[in-house]
Each structure stands twice: as structure tokens, then as C-alpha cells.
Design a protein around this motif. Structure first.
Motif, PDB file in Angstrom:
ATOM      1  N   ASP A   1      31.571  46.643  35.490  1.00 28.05           N
ATOM      2  CA  ASP A   1      32.027  45.247  35.588  1.00 28.05           C
ATOM      3  C   ASP A   1      31.160  44.422  36.527  1.00 28.05           C
ATOM      4  O   ASP A   1      31.265  43.190  36.561  1.00 28.05           O
ATOM      5  N   VAL A   2      30.315  45.091  37.305  1.00 24.90           N
ATOM      6  CA  VAL A   2      29.421  44.421  38.254  1.00 24.90           C
ATOM      7  C   VAL A   2      27.987  44.688  37.809  1.00 24.90           C
ATOM      8  O   VAL A   2      27.602  45.845  37.600  1.00 24.90           O
ATOM      9  N   ARG A   3      27.188  43.635  37.677  1.00 19.85           N
ATOM     10  CA  ARG A   3      25.859  43.773  37.067  1.00 19.85           C
ATOM     11  C   ARG A   3      24.770  43.154  37.937  1.00 19.85           C
ATOM     12  O   ARG A   3      24.241  42.085  37.639  1.00 19.85           O
TER      13      ARG A   3
ATOM     14  N   VAL B   1      26.385  34.606  36.914  1.00 22.74           N
ATOM     15  CA  VAL B   1      27.349  35.701  36.736  1.00 22.74           C
ATOM     16  C   VAL B   1      28.506  35.311  35.823  1.00 22.74           C
ATOM     17  O   VAL B   1      29.557  35.950  35.850  1.00 22.74           O
TER      18      VAL B   1
ATOM     19  N   TRP C   1      29.949  38.227  33.828  1.00 25.89           N
ATOM     20  CA  TRP C   1      30.344  39.477  34.490  1.00 25.89           C
ATOM     21  C   TRP C   1      31.849  39.685  34.324  1.00 25.89           C
ATOM     22  O   TRP C   1      32.644  38.788  34.648  1.00 25.89           O
TER      23      TRP C   1
ATOM     24  N   ASN D   1      24.940  48.571  39.896  1.00 21.92           N
ATOM     25  CA  ASN D   1      26.228  48.021  39.478  1.00 21.92           C
ATOM     26  C   ASN D   1      27.258  48.259  40.563  1.00 21.92           C
ATOM     27  O   ASN D   1      26.929  48.282  41.753  1.00 21.92           O
TER      28      ASN D   1
END
Length: 430
Positions: free
Chosen positions: A149-151, A50, A53, A161
Motif C-alpha cells: 500500500d506504500v510505494r 501519491v 497509493w 515500500n
């Protein structure tokens, strides 16, 4: 954070610590990461997955600027008592709540608050505050760009996400007591994986912590939702008869709406309908696959028992996959080690389960001494019941309605009442 089943497991990284980026190449492809997640049966930490991210650089101050002036509900609890880090588990039903902004929380947490404000009744040296279970869709309803912003797609879940994520912000000592998640497996953005039904608790060990997680749906969830809806109906019926105002002693206070028999019937019917919808869709896919693959024609009769993944051949296959996943442990996939400790006792309160989908959250209480025996009896009873359903119906009905009498017909089944009697006797004889 700690996780364990019979023993406790202590995990170190906290939010903000981060992993070393090293080479900017992720060790697992999304497909491989998903394969690991779906097969691992113990907690593990993914490393170097991450580093790119945007949410990796989030902190409480940054979020307070994004959510400027937005009221958030904080759960308030007592800090450590006695010597060392002794903590009394504080479930949601024993905590008080405060509505405040993140700015007010940070001011209070820095011990700079005056006698006024939402935290005025809580001495910072004696209390912790926890903004837990904050769903992105509600928290950032007018700032949906932040979802990107979250993957979670990096772990093999395309399109997943922040929209399917939950935010947690707490002060030192804030925690959720020992519990298991009713549905799915848990991915926590401190690069941590928690399997389905793995006992764990969460504790903030820094002055301010920020966590993001997402519950990944599993095949078993469809039946679990029906089971939890039945549990909710029974709890409400029995507790309401005892004390109409005390049902929440067993149900989590974060339930969205007041419970009633009508509401519970609606939940149950929705869960059953969803189960059959998924079952029918799975059956169509299976039949289509069978038509193109002659070597599987003898398996053409698909039943609910096979659907739940309980056949011997499936277990053998899954065992091979699990073994393969375990062999991938290395510098980028770290198994969570266990240390021998006295397991947390369930006698001090109800151990709650964090169901997060069709039904919000209900509690289950497992006595640690006879948990294994109880699970064996439950499995035997469930297998018999599911097998009978499979033999009596090969095609799910297009429409179904579950009434109170239908539930009673199942509950007063001799197999069920015998199992309940055995559990009651075992619980009093230990």
C-alpha cells in the motif's frame, strides 16, 4: 509539523487532507524525483505524487480493524498548558507509556472511556497519546500484504515500500521535540521531504493523525554510524561510572536492549566493518569505471577522503546539481518557507537525534550560540583525521577488530583533546 534550523517552519497539510488529484499524471518521473531528493538541501513538499497509493485512504479506524486486538505501545504526555498553544517539550525520558489496542485508543480519544482500561489513569482532556516509531515489519508481521500500500518506488527507490516504513498515530497535541535525524533524509507521506540533519519537530494538530515515513539511506550514513557508535560507547562509559542506573538519561528509552560495554563494542565493530565493506565495494566500482574512462586516470588513487565526497571538484558538481534542483520549484514542488521566530532552546533538555539503522538512537546537545564555531572546529579536526587515515592506508583491511585501547588511542590524540578543551571553554564563556 514544524522544521527549521535556527528558525521554525510551519507546514500545513495533515494526514487526511490530501492533495487535489487533478490530472492523473505524476509531475516527476521516479528518476527525477530521486535526483531532487538527493540534491535538495531544504525541506520541500511534493504535490500530486501519491494520489494512487492505497495508503492514501488509511485512517486510525481502518488500521484498528487490520490490527484488531494487537497491543501497541503509546507514549503519554501532557497537553498544552497556560494560554494559547504553549507546549512544553516532552522527551521520551519524561513520558510514561501505555500498552493498548487502537480500538482502546480511539475510544479514549473520543472521551468515551470508563474508569477501567489501559488509559484509566490519563484524563483525555489533559493528556495526549502517541504511538510513535512503529515499524511496519513488526506491526504488520503477519499481514505483509499491506506493505504494497506504500510505494516509495515512485520517488526513485525501486522495491521500497511499507517494509522500509514507519507508522505514527497520535492524538491532538502529541509531538516529538526538536531533534535531527542521525542518518539519511526523511520522506514523510504527507508528501514532505526533510533533508539530512535538518532540525525539526513533529506535532499532531488534528484530533487523530496518521503518518507514514521512510528514512532514505545516504553515503554519509556509513561514517555517521561509526560516529554514533563511538558516542554511545563514551556516554555509557562515563554515565555508568557516575551512576550505573542512569545511562538512559542520555540514551533514548526506545533502545532495543540494555547497554553494556560489550554490546557497545559489538556495535562499534559492526559499524566499522560495514563502513569498510561499502568502501571496498565503492573502490571496485570506481576502479572499473577508471579503466574504461581514460580521462580520469589521474584520479585512480581513491581514498577515504574522496569517498566521503569532500573534494573541491565534487563540491562544485554538487553545487550545480543543487542549483538545478532548486530551479524545479513550482506548483508540484513547493519549498518550505520560513518565518522569523525565536529558535527552540537546547538548554531545557537533550536534543535527541533519530538514528534508525545500525545504532538505534543517541542524543547530541548543541548549544545554539556556539554551534557554528563548534562545527567549524569539528570539520577541521575530522578532515585532518580522515586525511591521515587516507594517507596511511590505501586498501581497507579485510578483517578488523576495534578494541577499547584502539578507541582510547584516538580519543587521547592531542587534536581531539584540544578540540574538547576549546569546546568546554567556549561553553562556559558564553
Amino acid at each position: 509539523m514544524a522544521a527549521g534550523s535556527g528558525t521554525t517552519t510551519h507546514l500545513t497539510p495533515a494526514t487526511g487532507a490530501g492533495w487535489e488529484e487533478g490530472e492523473h499524471v505524476k509531475p516527476f518521473t521516479p528518476e527525477k524525483a530521486k535526483e531532487i531528493i538527493m540534491s535538495l538541501q531544504q525541506p520541500a513538499i511534493f504535490c500530486n505524487m501519491v494520489f494512487d497509493w492505497p495508503s492514501r485512504h488509511w485512517n486510525a479506524k481502518h488500521l484498528s480493524e487490520i490490527l484488531h486486538g494487537k497491543q501497541i505501545r503509546f507514549r503519554m504526555g501532557m497537553k498544552s498548558i497556560g494560554t494559547g498553544r504553549t507546549i512544553i517539550p516532552q522527551f521520551e525520558t519524561t513520558c510514561s507509556y501505555v500498552e493498548a489496542t487502537l480500538e482502546e485508543f480511539l475510544t479514549w480519544n473520543c472521551d468515551q472511556s470508563s474508569l477501567s482500561g489501559p488509559f484509566r489513569d490519563y484524563d483525555h482532556s489533559k493528556f495526549w497519546a502517541y504511538a510513535d516509531y512503529k515499524y511496519f515489519v513488526s506491526l504488520f508481521e503477519d499481514k505483509t500484504d499491506i506493505f504494497q500500500d506504500v510505494r516509495w518506488s515512485d520517488f526513485g527507490f525501486p522495491g521500497r515500500n511499507g517494509q522500509e516504513s514507519t507508522l505514527w498515530i497520535g492524538s491532538l497535541g502529541s509531538h516529538t521535540p526538536c531533534h535531527l535525524d542521525s542518518y539519511g533524509c526523511n520522506l514523510v507521506f504527507q508528501v514532505l521531504f526533510v533533508p539530512r540533519h535538518w532540525w525539526h519537530y513533529v506535532e499532531s494538530i488534528d484530533p487523530v493523525t496518521v503518518s507514514i515515513n521512510s528514512w532514505i539511506e545516504l553515503e554519509e550514513d556509513h561514517l555517521a554510524r561509526v560516529e554514533e557508535a563511538i558516542t554511545r560507547m563514551l556516554v555509557c562509559a562515563l554515565k555508568t561510572a557516575e551512576d550505573p542506573h542512569n545511562t538512559r538519561a542520555w540514551l533514548n528509552p526506545t533502545e532495543v536492549e540494555e547497554t553494556s560495554h560489550e554490546v557497545n563494542c559489538r556495535y562499534l565493530n559492526g559499524a566499522v566493518s560495514a563502513f569498510f565493506d561499502h568502501y571496498r565495494a565503492s573502490k571496485v566500482v570506481e576502479i572499473q569505471a577508471l579503466k574504461t574512462n581514460r580521462e580520469h586516470t589521474e584520479e585512480e588513487e581513491l581514498n577515504v577522503y574522496n569517498y566521503m565526497g569532500q573534494t573541491c571538484s565534487q563540491n562544485l558538481t554538487m553545487g550545480a546539481v543543487k542549483q538545478e534542483a532548486a530551479s524545479t520549484f513550482g506548483p508540484d514542488l513547493v519549498p518550505v518557507t520560513q518565518r522569523s521566530e525565536e529558535p527552540p532552546s537546547g538548554r531545557g533538555g537533550i536534543l535527541k537525534s533519530d538514528g534508525k539503522d545500525f545504532v538505534d538512537k543517541d542524543g547530541e546537545h548543541f548549544g545554539k550560540s556556539h554551534c557554528a564555531k563548534r562545527q567549524q572546529m569539528q570539520l577541521h579536526s575530522e578532515n585532518a583525521a580522515v586525511g591521515q587515515v587516507a594517507s596511511n592506508s590505501t586498501v581497507a583491511p579485510s578483517q578488523t577488530f576495534i578494541s577499547t585501547d584502539d578507541v582510547l588511542d584516538c580519543l587521547v590524540n592531542p587534536q581531539v583533546t584540544r578540540t574538547v578543551a576549546q569546546l568546554l571553554i567556549q561553553g562556559r564563556s558564553l
